[in-house]
Design a protein around this motif. Structure first.
Motif, PDB file in Angstrom:
ATOM      1  N   ASN A  34       0.803  -1.120  -0.053  1.00 25.48           N
ATOM      2  CA  ASN A  34       0.001   0.012  -0.044  1.00 25.48           C
ATOM      3  C   ASN A  34       0.975   1.177   0.183  1.00 25.48           C
ATOM      4  O   ASN A  34       1.969   1.312   0.512  1.00 25.48           O
ATOM      5  N   GLN A  51      -6.407  -3.713   2.259  1.00 26.97           N
ATOM      6  CA  GLN A  51      -6.041  -4.745   1.421  1.00 26.97           C
ATOM      7  C   GLN A  51      -4.931  -4.173   0.454  1.00 26.97           C
ATOM      8  O   GLN A  51      -4.358  -2.848   0.433  1.00 26.97           O
ATOM      9  N   SER A  54      -3.707  -0.304  -2.246  1.00 28.07           N
ATOM     10  CA  SER A  54      -4.580   0.750  -1.708  1.00 28.07           C
ATOM     11  C   SER A  54      -3.600   2.194  -1.599  1.00 28.07           C
ATOM     12  O   SER A  54      -2.558   1.846  -1.322  1.00 28.07           O
ATOM     13  N   GLY A  77     -11.273  -3.032   0.481  1.00 25.71           N
ATOM     14  CA  GLY A  77     -10.584  -3.869  -0.512  1.00 25.71           C
ATOM     15  C   GLY A  77      -9.511  -3.459  -1.214  1.00 25.71           C
ATOM     16  O   GLY A  77      -8.981  -2.557  -1.012  1.00 25.71           O
ATOM     17  N   ASP A  78      -8.958  -4.080  -2.136  1.00 28.30           N
ATOM     18  CA  ASP A  78      -7.767  -4.195  -3.087  1.00 28.30           C
ATOM     19  C   ASP A  78      -7.909  -2.657  -3.860  1.00 28.30           C
ATOM     20  O   ASP A  78      -9.078  -2.458  -4.216  1.00 28.30           O
ATOM     21  N   TYR A  79      -6.860  -1.704  -4.033  1.00 27.52           N
ATOM     22  CA  TYR A  79      -6.781  -0.877  -4.765  1.00 27.52           C
ATOM     23  C   TYR A  79      -8.026   0.328  -4.381  1.00 27.52           C
ATOM     24  O   TYR A  79      -8.339   1.141  -5.366  1.00 27.52           O
ATOM     25  N   ALA A  80      -8.257   0.378  -3.003  1.00 25.36           N
ATOM     26  CA  ALA A  80      -9.174   1.534  -2.740  1.00 25.36           C
ATOM     27  C   ALA A  80      -7.989   2.751  -2.884  1.00 25.36           C
ATOM     28  O   ALA A  80      -6.937   2.713  -2.684  1.00 25.36           O
ATOM     29  N   ASN A  98     -13.575  -3.858  -3.825  1.00 25.45           N
ATOM     30  CA  ASN A  98     -12.133  -3.472  -4.465  1.00 25.45           C
ATOM     31  C   ASN A  98     -12.654  -2.123  -5.426  1.00 25.45           C
ATOM     32  O   ASN A  98     -13.610  -1.712  -5.745  1.00 25.45           O
ATOM     33  N   ASN A  99     -11.285  -1.098  -5.562  1.00 26.54           N
ATOM     34  CA  ASN A  99     -11.398  -0.106  -6.373  1.00 26.54           C
ATOM     35  C   ASN A  99     -12.290   0.998  -5.948  1.00 26.54           C
ATOM     36  O   ASN A  99     -13.025   1.663  -7.203  1.00 26.54           O
ATOM     37  N   GLU A 137     -17.978  -2.323  -5.461  1.00 26.77           N
ATOM     38  CA  GLU A 137     -16.871  -2.370  -5.995  1.00 26.77           C
ATOM     39  C   GLU A 137     -17.335  -1.054  -7.301  1.00 26.77           C
ATOM     40  O   GLU A 137     -18.127  -0.816  -7.855  1.00 26.77           O
ATOM     41  N   ASN A 138     -15.793  -0.605  -7.411  1.00 31.60           N
ATOM     42  CA  ASN A 138     -15.774   0.582  -8.194  1.00 31.60           C
ATOM     43  C   ASN A 138     -16.605   1.882  -7.973  1.00 31.60           C
ATOM     44  O   ASN A 138     -16.901   2.630  -8.656  1.00 31.60           O
TER      45      ASN A 138
END
Length: 193
Positions: A34, A51, A54, A77-80, A98-99, A137-138
């Protein structure tokens, strides 16, 4: 012994970063992958997980000290991408897919003679994600809050506050259902849902 080995990367992160954060609970999990900027303004509570991939950013741009606070038992989540120049608060038990993008600010665009990337960042409104809410998500949340146990559906853009116990979807996000405590069910706001 197995539990100790599983927690080893988390303990290493804690040992290397504890003094950099405003508050970092030893039972929080923040992956090394991260990007975290402005740690001295960031709080992460017990049993919360941020995650992989991020980006947490607490940016001081004026006389205000930013607050980026993630409560207890939150799952990011991933890539926040979470950005605060004044105040972004995650209460306890918040779930982010995620995202997801969460911000209390946006780029200025008032002066058309200057590229937007070179214009100042502007505070929009503080963000509070209340206890138990679920962000799909997104989703993008910009200068808006989400109420207790509310749900924001995937790919939604939230620019206005969402009340407690609601389901909102779309761009811009609109409330489509509310929880009725008398019938103990989620009821459509209009007949299309």
């Amino acid at each position: 012994m197995i539990e100790y080995i599983k927690r080893m990367p988390n303990l290493l992160y804690f040992l290397f970063n504890f003094f950099s954060y405003k508050r970092l609970n030893i039972r929080a999990v923040v992956f090394f992958s991260n990007r975290v900027q402005g740690k001295k303004y960031i709080t992460i509570g017990r049993n919360s997980v941020v995650q992989r991939g991020s980006w947490l950013l607490a940016l001081k741009i004026d006389e205000y000290e930013p607050i980026l606070s993630i409560g207890e038992n939150c799952a990011i989540g991933d890539y926040a991408h979470i950005t605060s120049i004044r105040k972004v608060i995650f209460q306890n038990n918040v779930l982010l897919a995620n995202n997801v993008y969460v911000s209390d600010n946006l780029h200025g665009y008032d002066d058309i003679s200057i590229a937007i990337k070179d214009q100042p960042i502007k505070f929009k409104k503080e963000v509070v994600l209340q206890s138990g809410c679920w962000i799909g998500e997104n989703v993008c949340i910009i200068g808006a809050s989400v109420g207790k146990n509310s749900i924001v559906g995937a790919n939604s853009v939230v620019t206005n506050d969402i009340e407690d116990y609601c389901i909102a979807v779309g761009s811009p996000a609109k409330v489509i259902k509310r929880y009725d405590f008398l019938t103990k069910s989620w009821n459509p706001v209009n007949k299309n849902y």
